[in-house]
Write a protein that holds these residues in place. Structure first.
Motif, PDB file in Angstrom:
ATOM      1  N   THR A   1       0.793  -1.036   0.094  1.00  7.89           N
ATOM      2  CA  THR A   1       0.057  -0.053  -0.012  1.00  7.89           C
ATOM      3  C   THR A   1       0.948   1.429   0.011  1.00  7.89           C
ATOM      4  O   THR A   1       1.946   1.367   0.837  1.00  7.89           O
ATOM      5  N   GLU A   2       0.637   1.991  -0.926  1.00  7.25           N
ATOM      6  CA  GLU A   2       1.409   3.272  -0.807  1.00  7.25           C
ATOM      7  C   GLU A   2       0.809   4.430  -0.419  1.00  7.25           C
ATOM      8  O   GLU A   2      -0.696   4.597  -0.694  1.00  7.25           O
ATOM      9  N   THR A   3       1.286   5.234   0.563  1.00 11.41           N
ATOM     10  CA  THR A   3       0.807   6.273   1.288  1.00 11.41           C
ATOM     11  C   THR A   3       1.542   7.725   0.840  1.00 11.41           C
ATOM     12  O   THR A   3       2.685   7.486   0.855  1.00 11.41           O
ATOM     13  N   THR A   4       0.725   8.681   0.607  1.00  8.80           N
ATOM     14  CA  THR A   4       1.227   9.897   0.158  1.00  8.80           C
ATOM     15  C   THR A   4       0.936  11.111   1.227  1.00  8.80           C
ATOM     16  O   THR A   4      -0.109  11.076   1.788  1.00  8.80           O
ATOM     17  N   PHE A   5       2.178  11.512   1.726  1.00  7.94           N
ATOM     18  CA  PHE A   5       1.869  12.588   2.696  1.00  7.94           C
ATOM     19  C   PHE A   5       2.039  14.008   2.285  1.00  7.94           C
ATOM     20  O   PHE A   5       2.891  14.100   1.386  1.00  7.94           O
ATOM     21  N   SER A   6       1.251  14.843   2.486  1.00  6.80           N
ATOM     22  CA  SER A   6       1.192  16.171   1.821  1.00  6.80           C
ATOM     23  C   SER A   6       1.294  17.120   3.048  1.00  6.80           C
ATOM     24  O   SER A   6       0.391  17.134   3.788  1.00  6.80           O
ATOM     25  N   LEU A   7       2.217  17.992   3.011  1.00  5.76           N
ATOM     26  CA  LEU A   7       2.404  18.883   4.053  1.00  5.76           C
ATOM     27  C   LEU A   7       1.512  20.353   4.084  1.00  5.76           C
ATOM     28  O   LEU A   7       1.358  20.817   5.085  1.00  5.76           O
ATOM     29  N   GLY A   8       1.619  20.680   2.682  1.00  2.85           N
ATOM     30  CA  GLY A   8       0.802  21.747   2.480  1.00  2.85           C
ATOM     31  C   GLY A   8      -0.480  22.126   3.196  1.00  2.85           C
ATOM     32  O   GLY A   8      -0.774  22.883   4.018  1.00  2.85           O
ATOM     33  N   GLY A   9      -1.649  21.318   2.762  1.00  2.00           N
ATOM     34  CA  GLY A   9      -2.881  21.546   3.301  1.00  2.00           C
ATOM     35  C   GLY A   9      -3.187  21.148   4.633  1.00  2.00           C
ATOM     36  O   GLY A   9      -3.705  21.738   5.314  1.00  2.00           O
ATOM     37  N   THR A  10      -2.429  20.108   5.120  1.00  2.00           N
ATOM     38  CA  THR A  10      -2.409  19.747   6.505  1.00  2.00           C
ATOM     39  C   THR A  10      -1.917  20.695   7.594  1.00  2.00           C
ATOM     40  O   THR A  10      -2.330  21.175   8.528  1.00  2.00           O
ATOM     41  N   ALA A  11      -0.844  21.572   7.028  1.00  2.00           N
ATOM     42  CA  ALA A  11      -0.192  22.660   7.538  1.00  2.00           C
ATOM     43  C   ALA A  11      -1.323  23.692   7.897  1.00  2.00           C
ATOM     44  O   ALA A  11      -1.075  24.265   9.019  1.00  2.00           O
ATOM     45  N   GLU A  12      -1.814  23.966   6.838  1.00  2.00           N
ATOM     46  CA  GLU A  12      -2.794  25.074   6.975  1.00  2.00           C
ATOM     47  C   GLU A  12      -3.825  24.836   7.522  1.00  2.00           C
ATOM     48  O   GLU A  12      -4.340  25.730   8.339  1.00  2.00           O
ATOM     49  N   SER A  13      -4.521  23.855   7.768  1.00  3.87           N
ATOM     50  CA  SER A  13      -5.488  23.546   8.688  1.00  3.87           C
ATOM     51  C   SER A  13      -5.424  23.036  10.026  1.00  3.87           C
ATOM     52  O   SER A  13      -6.384  22.818  10.894  1.00  3.87           O
ATOM     53  N   THR A  14      -3.981  22.779  10.538  1.00  2.91           N
ATOM     54  CA  THR A  14      -3.793  22.421  11.805  1.00  2.91           C
ATOM     55  C   THR A  14      -3.868  23.317  12.803  1.00  2.91           C
ATOM     56  O   THR A  14      -3.011  24.452  12.486  1.00  2.91           O
ATOM     57  N   ASP A  15      -4.390  23.325  14.017  1.00  2.00           N
ATOM     58  CA  ASP A  15      -4.466  24.334  15.013  1.00  2.00           C
ATOM     59  C   ASP A  15      -3.128  24.397  15.640  1.00  2.00           C
ATOM     60  O   ASP A  15      -2.485  23.289  15.675  1.00  2.00           O
ATOM     61  N   MET A  16      -2.492  25.476  16.180  1.00  2.00           N
ATOM     62  CA  MET A  16      -1.524  25.501  16.717  1.00  2.00           C
ATOM     63  C   MET A  16      -1.552  25.881  18.315  1.00  2.00           C
ATOM     64  O   MET A  16      -2.774  26.883  18.400  1.00  2.00           O
ATOM     65  N   VAL A  17      -0.975  25.305  19.181  1.00  2.00           N
ATOM     66  CA  VAL A  17      -1.361  25.423  20.764  1.00  2.00           C
ATOM     67  C   VAL A  17      -0.086  26.337  21.051  1.00  2.00           C
ATOM     68  O   VAL A  17       1.221  26.186  20.666  1.00  2.00           O
ATOM     69  N   LEU A  18      -0.303  27.464  21.588  1.00  5.28           N
ATOM     70  CA  LEU A  18       0.704  28.662  21.863  1.00  5.28           C
ATOM     71  C   LEU A  18       0.369  28.926  23.482  1.00  5.28           C
ATOM     72  O   LEU A  18      -0.726  29.321  23.875  1.00  5.28           O
ATOM     73  N   ASN A  19       1.747  29.004  24.434  1.00  4.24           N
ATOM     74  CA  ASN A  19       1.684  29.448  25.432  1.00  4.24           C
ATOM     75  C   ASN A  19       1.958  30.643  25.687  1.00  4.24           C
ATOM     76  O   ASN A  19       3.235  30.932  25.250  1.00  4.24           O
ATOM     77  N   ILE A  20       1.299  31.398  26.282  1.00  2.00           N
ATOM     78  CA  ILE A  20       1.721  32.678  26.456  1.00  2.00           C
ATOM     79  C   ILE A  20       2.020  33.007  28.018  1.00  2.00           C
ATOM     80  O   ILE A  20       1.093  32.792  28.829  1.00  2.00           O
ATOM     81  N   GLY A  21       3.176  33.249  28.269  1.00  2.00           N
ATOM     82  CA  GLY A  21       3.503  33.333  29.742  1.00  2.00           C
ATOM     83  C   GLY A  21       4.053  31.704  30.145  1.00  2.00           C
ATOM     84  O   GLY A  21       4.215  30.933  29.253  1.00  2.00           O
ATOM     85  N   PRO A  22       4.341  31.506  31.610  1.00  2.00           N
ATOM     86  CA  PRO A  22       3.979  32.653  32.756  1.00  2.00           C
ATOM     87  C   PRO A  22       5.061  33.534  32.909  1.00  2.00           C
ATOM     88  O   PRO A  22       5.339  34.027  34.123  1.00  2.00           O
ATOM     89  N   GLN A  23       6.020  33.571  31.900  1.00  2.00           N
ATOM     90  CA  GLN A  23       7.017  34.845  32.248  1.00  2.00           C
ATOM     91  C   GLN A  23       6.571  36.140  32.031  1.00  2.00           C
ATOM     92  O   GLN A  23       5.490  36.479  31.577  1.00  2.00           O
ATOM     93  N   HIS A  24       6.938  36.931  33.279  1.00  2.00           N
ATOM     94  CA  HIS A  24       6.218  38.307  33.562  1.00  2.00           C
ATOM     95  C   HIS A  24       6.370  39.179  32.235  1.00  2.00           C
ATOM     96  O   HIS A  24       5.189  39.975  31.986  1.00  2.00           O
ATOM     97  N   PRO A  25       7.237  39.061  31.309  1.00  2.00           N
ATOM     98  CA  PRO A  25       7.125  40.003  29.914  1.00  2.00           C
ATOM     99  C   PRO A  25       5.978  39.776  28.976  1.00  2.00           C
ATOM    100  O   PRO A  25       5.473  40.460  28.324  1.00  2.00           O
ATOM    101  N   SER A  26       5.570  38.442  29.292  1.00  2.00           N
ATOM    102  CA  SER A  26       4.648  38.003  28.416  1.00  2.00           C
ATOM    103  C   SER A  26       3.268  38.600  28.964  1.00  2.00           C
ATOM    104  O   SER A  26       2.104  38.947  28.454  1.00  2.00           O
ATOM    105  N   THR A  27       2.978  38.480  30.116  1.00  2.00           N
ATOM    106  CA  THR A  27       1.596  38.551  30.767  1.00  2.00           C
ATOM    107  C   THR A  27       1.550  39.419  31.862  1.00  2.00           C
ATOM    108  O   THR A  27       0.584  39.205  32.907  1.00  2.00           O
ATOM    109  N   HIS A  28       2.054  40.433  32.188  1.00  2.00           N
ATOM    110  CA  HIS A  28       2.423  41.356  33.052  1.00  2.00           C
ATOM    111  C   HIS A  28       2.018  40.900  34.297  1.00  2.00           C
ATOM    112  O   HIS A  28       1.129  41.255  35.134  1.00  2.00           O
ATOM    113  N   GLY A  29       2.528  39.594  34.824  1.00  2.00           N
ATOM    114  CA  GLY A  29       2.385  38.799  36.134  1.00  2.00           C
ATOM    115  C   GLY A  29       2.515  37.380  35.976  1.00  2.00           C
ATOM    116  O   GLY A  29       2.755  36.968  34.535  1.00  2.00           O
ATOM    117  N   VAL A  30       2.777  36.610  36.657  1.00  2.00           N
ATOM    118  CA  VAL A  30       3.079  35.172  36.429  1.00  2.00           C
ATOM    119  C   VAL A  30       1.759  34.482  36.054  1.00  2.00           C
ATOM    120  O   VAL A  30       1.296  33.442  36.962  1.00  2.00           O
TER     121      VAL A  30
END
Length: 380
Positions: free
Chosen positions: A2-31
């Motif tokens: 079975t041959e499987t093809t991976f495509s990065l283009g469409g997948t990368a555009e539709s995937t949500d990204m998890v981003l951590n803001i903080g807990p460093q003080h410069p990011s969130t004016h407090g911990v």
């Protein structure tokens, strides 16, 4: 095979990204840490992660006597120390059925309003700073310094005043202090228009805040949001007027409850600014009343070992950042059996879960800063 093809283009555009803001003080004016789920530049989900500063203050209340717990209450919102003390001593006084001398009542009201101005000035200066405007914070600290000087003179502390006592205040005023307060209040009031001209009159500031981070009245009630943030969403509630304590019942003609219907970042800043003006007026009214009062005590004589009778009570106050509540349970000992703290910032910050989804990452800091919170008040 079975041959499987991976495509990065469409997948990368539709995937949500998890981003951590903080807990460093410069990011969130407090911990504080914000866990954001992003779809490109749009926030899809937001979760405030708290507890990085948790000191267990409520548990520590159980190991300190009724004189010592004032110190613990003093520190969770370090911009509102006097007001924090007030809620605790009012709860203990209610348990004891204790009447506070009239001079102490008016002095507490005066100092609470000066503390409110100090709190609001910090955010009036730091919020424009978070949006890229550095000048207002210098003005804010100049005005704060004028008021800090008189607060330090009367209490000995610059941030943690430790001036409230069960039954009144630590001691009477220094000679000539009332005149110096009146002069400081007048000085600060004369320069408050800088925020109207420099901040509210700035089209970039208005562009970054108008219509951004709209919090509806339904969300205010659902999350228990209070204080200037709730009133900026049209919720007309202020304990000082609606359930008066201290001398606020006699200040009804001076007290103005500031509201806005819009519920956006700009409305929250406007409420904070207008409320600062009103607190300066309330301070003047308190000074006028104190000038009329005859000399007298500012505290009650207490036994060497102070014990509250068995029972429970709840005291709440309109702190600068919102409603603070103290649920005190006593077993008749010299320490509280339980003291549950309801802090304003803890509830207010939960509203980020509904405020941030659907907004741009670029607006995240503008929304976060407009909630005017202190992280120690969240984590306790």
């Amino acid at each position: 095979m079975t041959e499987t093809t991976f495509s990065l283009g469409g997948t990368a555009e539709s995937t949500d990204m998890v981003l951590n803001i903080g807990p460093q003080h410069p990011s969130t004016h407090g911990v504080l840490r914000l866990r954001l789920v992003l779809d490109g530049e749009i926030v899809r989900h937001a979760e405030p992660v708290i507890g990085y500063m948790h000191r267990g203050a409520e548990k520590l209340f159980e190991a300190r006597d009724y004189r010592q717990i004032v110190m613990l209450a003093n520190r969770h919102d370090w911009l509102s120390a006097f007001s924090n003390e007030l809620g605790v001593v009012m709860a203990v006084e209610r348990m004891l059925g204790m009447e506070v001398p009239e001079r102490a009542v008016w002095l507490r009201t005066l100092l609470a309003e000066l503390n409110r101005v100090l709190n609001h000035l910090m955010f009036l200066g730091s919020y424009p700073l978070e949006l890229g405007g550095i000048t207002p914070v210098f003005h804010a600290f100049r005005e704060r310094e004028e008021l800090q000087t008189v607060m330090e003179e009367v209490s000995g502390g610059r941030m943690h005043y430790m001036f409230n006592r069960v039954g009144g205040l630590k001691e009477d005023l220094p000679a000539g202090w009332a005149g110096r307060v009146r002069h400081a209040v007048a000085d600060v009031r004369s320069r408050m228009d800088v925020y109207d001209k420099l901040v509210l009159g700035n089209e970039i500031f208005r562009g970054r805040t108008r219509g951004v981070g709209v919090l509806g009245a339904d969300a205010v009630h659902a999350y228990g949001v209070s204080g200037p943030i709730a009133r900026a969403s049209g919720v007309d509630f202020d304990l000082r007027r609606d359930e008066p304590y201290l001398a606020y019942g006699e200040l009804a003609d001076t007290l103005k409850v500031v509201t806005r219907p819009d519920g956006d970042c700009l409305a929250r800043f406007e409420v904070l600014l207008e409320q600062t003006h009103n607190s300066l007026d309330l301070a003047d009214a308190c000074l006028d009343r104190l000038a009329e009062l005859p000399p007298g005590p500012v505290n009650q004589r207490l036994p060497k070992v102070l014990k509250a009778p068995e029972g429970h009570t709840y005291a709440w106050t309109e702190n600068p950042l919102g409603i603070n509540g103290y649920y005190l349970v006593s077993k008749g000992e010299k320490t509280p059996y339980r003291l549950k703290l309801r802090s304003a910032s803890y509830n207010n910050i939960q509203a980020l879960a509904v405020l941030l989804p659907g907004t741009l990452v670029a607006d995240m800091v503008a929304i976060l800063g407009s909630l005017f919170f202190v992280v120690g008040d969240i984590d306790k």
